[in-house]
Design a protein around this motif. Structure first.
Motif, PDB file in Angstrom:
ATOM      1  N   HIS A   1       0.632  -1.277   0.199  1.00 48.52           N
ATOM      2  CA  HIS A   1      -0.104  -0.081   0.072  1.00 48.52           C
ATOM      3  C   HIS A   1       0.860   1.149  -0.262  1.00 48.52           C
ATOM      4  CE1 HIS A   1      -3.842  -2.052   1.726  1.00 48.52           C
ATOM      5  NE2 HIS A   1      -3.276  -2.711   0.769  1.00 48.52           N
ATOM      6  N   VAL A   2       1.979   1.355  -0.642  1.00 49.37           N
ATOM      7  CA  VAL A   2       2.721   2.580  -0.861  1.00 49.37           C
ATOM      8  C   VAL A   2       2.784   2.758  -2.170  1.00 49.37           C
ATOM      9  CG1 VAL A   2       3.808   2.383   1.277  1.00 49.37           C
ATOM     10  CG2 VAL A   2       5.033   1.553  -0.866  1.00 49.37           C
ATOM     11  N   ILE A   3       3.024   3.989  -2.634  1.00 46.84           N
ATOM     12  CA  ILE A   3       3.440   4.548  -4.142  1.00 46.84           C
ATOM     13  C   ILE A   3       4.480   5.675  -3.835  1.00 46.84           C
ATOM     14  CG2 ILE A   3       1.648   6.443  -3.921  1.00 46.84           C
ATOM     15  CD1 ILE A   3       1.265   5.735  -7.080  1.00 46.84           C
ATOM     16  N   ARG A   4       5.558   5.757  -4.712  1.00 48.32           N
ATOM     17  CA  ARG A   4       6.556   6.414  -4.842  1.00 48.32           C
ATOM     18  C   ARG A   4       6.568   7.405  -6.095  1.00 48.32           C
ATOM     19  NH1 ARG A   4      10.973   4.094  -1.825  1.00 48.32           N
ATOM     20  NH2 ARG A   4      12.460   5.507  -2.548  1.00 48.32           N
ATOM     21  N   VAL A   5       6.493   8.624  -5.999  1.00 52.43           N
ATOM     22  CA  VAL A   5       6.325   9.675  -6.901  1.00 52.43           C
ATOM     23  C   VAL A   5       7.228  10.701  -6.748  1.00 52.43           C
ATOM     24  CG1 VAL A   5       3.867   9.223  -6.855  1.00 52.43           C
ATOM     25  CG2 VAL A   5       4.674  10.975  -5.485  1.00 52.43           C
ATOM     26  N   GLU A   6       7.358  11.308  -8.053  1.00 52.12           N
ATOM     27  CA  GLU A   6       7.990  12.769  -8.211  1.00 52.12           C
ATOM     28  C   GLU A   6       7.233  13.695  -7.731  1.00 52.12           C
ATOM     29  OE1 GLU A   6      11.593  12.233 -11.571  1.00 52.12           O
ATOM     30  OE2 GLU A   6       9.632  12.434 -12.139  1.00 52.12           O
ATOM     31  N   ALA A   7       7.664  14.889  -7.213  1.00 51.82           N
ATOM     32  CA  ALA A   7       7.000  16.098  -6.828  1.00 51.82           C
ATOM     33  C   ALA A   7       5.751  16.652  -7.725  1.00 51.82           C
ATOM     34  CB  ALA A   7       7.866  17.140  -6.075  1.00 51.82           C
ATOM     35  N   GLY A   8       6.382  16.534  -9.238  1.00 51.28           N
ATOM     36  CA  GLY A   8       5.677  17.081 -10.107  1.00 51.28           C
ATOM     37  C   GLY A   8       4.419  16.274 -10.425  1.00 51.28           C
ATOM     38  N   ALA A   9       4.248  14.969  -9.914  1.00 57.16           N
ATOM     39  CA  ALA A   9       3.105  14.291 -10.295  1.00 57.16           C
ATOM     40  C   ALA A   9       1.714  14.883  -9.943  1.00 57.16           C
ATOM     41  CB  ALA A   9       3.252  12.737  -9.612  1.00 57.16           C
ATOM     42  N   ILE A  10       0.769  14.879 -10.912  1.00 56.04           N
ATOM     43  CA  ILE A  10      -0.433  15.446 -10.657  1.00 56.04           C
ATOM     44  C   ILE A  10      -1.280  14.554  -9.859  1.00 56.04           C
ATOM     45  CG2 ILE A  10      -2.867  15.779 -11.988  1.00 56.04           C
ATOM     46  CD1 ILE A  10      -0.705  17.201 -14.153  1.00 56.04           C
ATOM     47  N   LEU A  11      -2.174  15.159  -9.088  1.00 61.79           N
ATOM     48  CA  LEU A  11      -2.780  14.391  -7.857  1.00 61.79           C
ATOM     49  C   LEU A  11      -3.833  13.633  -8.500  1.00 61.79           C
ATOM     50  CD1 LEU A  11      -3.815  13.798  -5.163  1.00 61.79           C
ATOM     51  CD2 LEU A  11      -5.098  15.990  -5.198  1.00 61.79           C
ATOM     52  N   ASP A  12      -4.360  13.618  -9.706  1.00 61.89           N
ATOM     53  CA  ASP A  12      -5.189  12.696 -10.263  1.00 61.89           C
ATOM     54  C   ASP A  12      -4.502  11.692 -10.658  1.00 61.89           C
ATOM     55  OD1 ASP A  12      -8.057  13.179  -9.650  1.00 61.89           O
ATOM     56  OD2 ASP A  12      -8.427  14.517 -11.770  1.00 61.89           O
ATOM     57  N   ASP A  13      -3.382  11.895 -11.113  1.00 59.28           N
ATOM     58  CA  ASP A  13      -2.383  10.639 -11.934  1.00 59.28           C
ATOM     59  C   ASP A  13      -2.223   9.965 -10.766  1.00 59.28           C
ATOM     60  OD1 ASP A  13      -2.690  11.973 -14.293  1.00 59.28           O
ATOM     61  OD2 ASP A  13      -0.789  12.696 -14.354  1.00 59.28           O
ATOM     62  N   ILE A  14      -1.933  10.249  -9.667  1.00 58.47           N
ATOM     63  CA  ILE A  14      -1.703   9.468  -8.512  1.00 58.47           C
ATOM     64  C   ILE A  14      -2.705   8.616  -8.179  1.00 58.47           C
ATOM     65  CG2 ILE A  14      -0.771   9.236  -6.295  1.00 58.47           C
ATOM     66  CD1 ILE A  14       0.741  11.947  -6.753  1.00 58.47           C
ATOM     67  N   ARG A  15      -3.982   9.350  -8.058  1.00 60.70           N
ATOM     68  CA  ARG A  15      -5.350   8.595  -7.884  1.00 60.70           C
ATOM     69  C   ARG A  15      -5.531   7.452  -8.893  1.00 60.70           C
ATOM     70  NH1 ARG A  15      -9.019  10.723  -4.308  1.00 60.70           N
ATOM     71  NH2 ARG A  15     -10.478  10.259  -5.827  1.00 60.70           N
ATOM     72  N   ALA A  16      -5.369   7.916 -10.005  1.00 64.01           N
ATOM     73  CA  ALA A  16      -5.557   6.855 -11.007  1.00 64.01           C
ATOM     74  C   ALA A  16      -4.463   5.432 -11.073  1.00 64.01           C
ATOM     75  CB  ALA A  16      -5.515   7.456 -12.565  1.00 64.01           C
ATOM     76  N   ALA A  17      -3.482   5.686 -10.744  1.00 62.67           N
ATOM     77  CA  ALA A  17      -2.224   4.739 -10.498  1.00 62.67           C
ATOM     78  C   ALA A  17      -2.981   3.808  -9.421  1.00 62.67           C
ATOM     79  CB  ALA A  17      -1.079   5.352 -10.550  1.00 62.67           C
ATOM     80  N   ALA A  18      -3.168   4.509  -8.346  1.00 60.43           N
ATOM     81  CA  ALA A  18      -3.581   3.822  -7.231  1.00 60.43           C
ATOM     82  C   ALA A  18      -4.814   2.835  -7.574  1.00 60.43           C
ATOM     83  CB  ALA A  18      -3.977   4.640  -6.071  1.00 60.43           C
ATOM     84  N   GLU A  19      -5.934   3.541  -8.290  1.00 68.68           N
ATOM     85  CA  GLU A  19      -7.067   2.694  -8.574  1.00 68.68           C
ATOM     86  C   GLU A  19      -6.890   1.757  -9.398  1.00 68.68           C
ATOM     87  OE1 GLU A  19     -10.529   5.424  -9.525  1.00 68.68           O
ATOM     88  OE2 GLU A  19     -10.063   6.827  -7.946  1.00 68.68           O
ATOM     89  N   ALA A  20      -5.917   1.806 -10.323  1.00 67.22           N
ATOM     90  CA  ALA A  20      -5.584   0.433 -11.160  1.00 67.22           C
ATOM     91  C   ALA A  20      -5.143  -0.531 -10.515  1.00 67.22           C
ATOM     92  CB  ALA A  20      -4.498   0.994 -12.224  1.00 67.22           C
ATOM     93  N   GLU A  21      -4.772  -0.493  -9.373  1.00 66.22           N
ATOM     94  CA  GLU A  21      -4.461  -1.744  -8.252  1.00 66.22           C
ATOM     95  C   GLU A  21      -5.514  -1.928  -7.104  1.00 66.22           C
ATOM     96  OE1 GLU A  21      -1.772  -3.452  -8.878  1.00 66.22           O
ATOM     97  OE2 GLU A  21      -0.686  -2.380 -10.253  1.00 66.22           O
ATOM     98  N   ASP A  22      -6.801  -1.351  -7.314  1.00 62.45           N
ATOM     99  CA  ASP A  22      -7.770  -1.567  -6.459  1.00 62.45           C
ATOM    100  C   ASP A  22      -7.253  -0.814  -5.252  1.00 62.45           C
ATOM    101  OD1 ASP A  22     -10.419  -2.420  -6.316  1.00 62.45           O
ATOM    102  OD2 ASP A  22      -9.812  -4.508  -5.438  1.00 62.45           O
ATOM    103  N   LEU A  23      -6.636   0.380  -5.304  1.00 61.82           N
ATOM    104  CA  LEU A  23      -6.341   0.846  -4.066  1.00 61.82           C
ATOM    105  C   LEU A  23      -6.599   2.394  -4.281  1.00 61.82           C
ATOM    106  CD1 LEU A  23      -2.787  -0.805  -3.317  1.00 61.82           C
ATOM    107  CD2 LEU A  23      -4.807  -0.971  -1.985  1.00 61.82           C
ATOM    108  N   CYS A  24      -6.587   3.396  -3.231  1.00 56.62           N
ATOM    109  CA  CYS A  24      -7.152   4.625  -3.350  1.00 56.62           C
ATOM    110  C   CYS A  24      -5.916   5.823  -2.833  1.00 56.62           C
ATOM    111  CB  CYS A  24      -8.325   4.752  -2.594  1.00 56.62           C
ATOM    112  SG  CYS A  24      -8.907   6.536  -2.638  1.00 56.62           S
TER     113      CYS A  24
END
Lengths: 469, 469
Positions: free
Chosen positions: B105-128
């Protein structure tokens, strides 16, 4: 009697400055036998104002001050290092529950409030302060905050840090900083609250706090689960957490090596599984709604039956009443009795990224066997939060050998992205590790903050931050 | 072209230093019309190493640096104050999702990642990734972290701070501090991570983060509830949270004054309740287990029926499908359309202890009516976390009158133990309030930390910390 002691007495009264050897005895002794300090006096203020006056005095006189809560820490953080002529400032008289607001789920307490008293005050209102670990009957919230204490419920509720909304802190020079917020949103500048939480008394004295409460579970569902491979345990945790809608509060791992020793530590208890499996998990779910009161136990039974059929779990027992539940926890919490059977141990308190924990264990078992022939690992883990208390029995107790083996273990931790101190903190015990392994830029930043907030270096000197080399 | 610009170009390439007026335009304009800046250049690094070299260069040259994420803030924190000759450092090219670990349940991102892109990446794994608010399609996580962004789900999941496990930060002099922990327990010194979260870019540049994910709800149960008295709303929240076992994710309050204007803002929608009640609550519950998929809606219906019979609630409507749910949220999120109907408003973003929110509203309504005759309050509140966006329509738009009314509102907030900035931060907008109302000792400590970490004062100067007087 020195002028300094007389000035302390003028602040708190003669009865509350203990300078005789006998009176200081219990404060100069930590919980661990290896730490024996020597303070010049123990001072027992009754209020924030008295703490402020004591610090102002000590700062002017450049006398070191060691803040003390329940003195139950495991790293020597409250030891009065001999020759420093330090005073111990105990918050034991500042032990009041100031206010509880049941509707808003907050409680205001003084720093000396005992953890179990806070828990009891919450329970009387059908609420729970979910911080829980062995020392809860004698540790004090100020110490819990100063060390950011962890425990078995971190998986669901977080560390002490996550349960604190507001703080009052007296700075090294006696200034009082009021951060006693009850707010869930408060973006007004740097997060000073979290700077003092976990600082182990090296930046100031925590005198009061506002804490978060949660609904008191109406019932627990608790089980012991047998598995072949610890690699499968994280998947099991995620499955049970999904099925229960996030109700898993604890997920504890006991390896075969630990369970094999339980019968001699607890001779009145029968083994749960025969033969003893490679992996025993203690899982506990908390029902916070009446609807879940009977459901969670039933769900756990059904889920585990299904998992046994799928071959993901080899066996399982669900507690049918409170006494069975207590017995399960007794097995988990008998670590000192179990580890004590074969003599002294070398102890660590490390954390790993969740998925790396099995790899850490297999590497640590292999590499310590090679580095210390004849040693035997003994450990349990808060598997849900990645924290392993990995210990070794060793024949050889000379400090240099111990240090070498700790290095072997910490090298593996480093390599896997873990931490050399999960929940116990640094204190005196882990200063050398801190110097070697902490990000050097982070260490420089910490030192800069320390210089800024405590220019005379009176606050718990020689703890947490290694000397510059 | 200056040597400084040439040096920037040598670091990031000529295409990524924008110094012409047209190219800088969108960076020198914030979201709010009142802030119009003038930078000397916008620099767009592609890596932490480039950020480090830029800061080292700027620190030596004593050129101010303004870190920028999506530039969606509401306090002017990313404005290049004219005459400072600052550069804007945007992390927009550092927008990658670096890694997602579904089991941990963790995600590593660069500081410029758009919030919705992070949300979408999580949702693709059935996470939020549960951070959510209006700007989610364009804001960047570095900015969310720098401002400790809030939103509508704070009640259940906390602020951005609570969702962050690790950070990478470049300090003012270019040193890179690696705090990229994935750990749930890590007690190794001062909490530097939280010092940089919420610091609004005044202590360094956040370049990457490790974020926590949670199970993606399988279904939501959403309702609009009518009540007579806002004083009863906190009890309702606690009741629904208990009944659902802690499933309440949002609990939003819309007063009659707001709902009365909805028909003209959203002419295609019928009013939910007729007549419009004094209090409308939007509540949303998230089911994270399959078992709760149908249950939560049913539970909500039964509970609300019971509450209507008891007289605690006057009416209620439960969404029967996703489009009804979306419509309910549209009503709540049309604040700009609603508030815009009568012209310009004076806006605040305050937080109150939960039980004090009704008292705040009644006092603010009474005292602003007296202090600004003819003004009309318009507000909504995240009632579950105590955050009110309290605004006023006023005929009079001269700054002195505005300031006077803001004082009236903030005096009440102070008196009730609230905060003058709940989730938007300080930036430029709230500097005078910060100087007046923040605990003076806390301000001194902040200034000391700022001097220590940014001795040349190049990091976002003139924001967050008021000048010493």
């Amino acid at each position: 009697m020195s002028d300094f002691i007389a000035s302390l007495e003028a602040i708190v009264g003669v009865d509350h400055v203990l300078s005789g050897d006998a009176a200081r005895e219990k404060y100069d002794h930590g919980w661990l036998p290896q730490y024996k300090g020597r303070s010049q006096a123990v001072v027992r203020p009754a209020s924030t104002d008295e703490v402020s006056r004591i610090l102002s005095l000590a700062n002017t006189a450049k006398v070191p001050v060691i803040p003390m809560g329940g003195n139950t820490g495991l790293t020597g953080a409250t030891m009065a290092v001999p020759d420093l002529n330090a005073i111990i400032l105990t918050v034991e008289r500042m032990n009041r529950i100031l206010e509880i607001k049941p509707q808003s789920h907050v409680i205001r307490v003084e720093a000396g409030a005992i953890l179990d008293d806070i828990r009891a005050a919450a329970e009387a209102e059908d609420l729970c302060f979910p911080l829980v670990f062995g020392a809860r009957g004698s540790c004090r919230i100020g110490g819990n905050l100063a060390t950011n204490a962890g425990g078995s419920n971190v998986l669901k509720y977080g560390n002490t840090r996550d349960l604190c909304l507001g703080l009052e802190v007296v700075l090294a020079d006696g200034r009082v900083m009021n951060l006693m917020s009850e707010l869930h949103k408060d973006n007004t500048g740097y997060d000073l609250k979290n700077l003092f939480i976990g600082a182990e008394g090296t930046l100031g004295v925590i005198t009061a706090a506002v804490l978060k409460l949660v609904p008191l579970p109406v019932e627990y569902a608790t089980a012991m689960i047998a598995m072949d491979h610890v690699e499968d345990a994280l998947g099991l945790l995620n499955t049970l957490d999904r099925l229960s809608g996030g109700a898993v509060e604890a997920f504890e791992f006991m390896p075969k090596s630990y369970c094999d020793l339980l019968p001699s530590a607890l001779p009145n208890l029968q083994p749960v599984f025969d033969p003893v499996p490679e992996v025993t998990i203690l899982v506990e779910l908390g029902a916070t709604s009446e609807r879940d009161r009977r459901f969670l136990t039933e769900m756990l039974e059904n889920a585990l039956m299904g998992l046994i059929q799928e071959g993901r779990v080899t066996d399982a027992v669900v507690a049918q009443n409170e006494s069975q539940r207590a017995e399960m926890w007794l097995r988990r919490e008998s670590t000192f009795e179990v580890a004590g059977q074969k003599g002294r141990t070398l102890d660590t308190d490390v954390a790993l990224p969740l998925e790396k924990l099995p790899l850490f264990l297999s590497r640590a078992n292999a590499e310590t066997a090679q580095a210390a022939p004849g040693s035997e690992p003994i450990y349990i883990a808060h598997l849900g939060d990645g924290n392993v208390h990995y210990s070794l029995w060793m024949d050889n107790h000379d400090p240099a050998s111990h240090d070498r083996i700790v290095e072997v273990i910490e090298d593996i931790v480093d390599d896997l992205g873990g931490s050399f101190s999960a929940e116990h903190g640094i204190g005196l015990m882990k200063l050398p590790t801190m110097a070697r392994r902490k990000d050097p830029v982070a260490l420089e930043v910490m030192r800069g903050i320390k210089r800024q907030l405590d220019p005379n270096a009176i606050m718990n000197p020689g703890k947490l931050l290694p000397d510059e080399t």
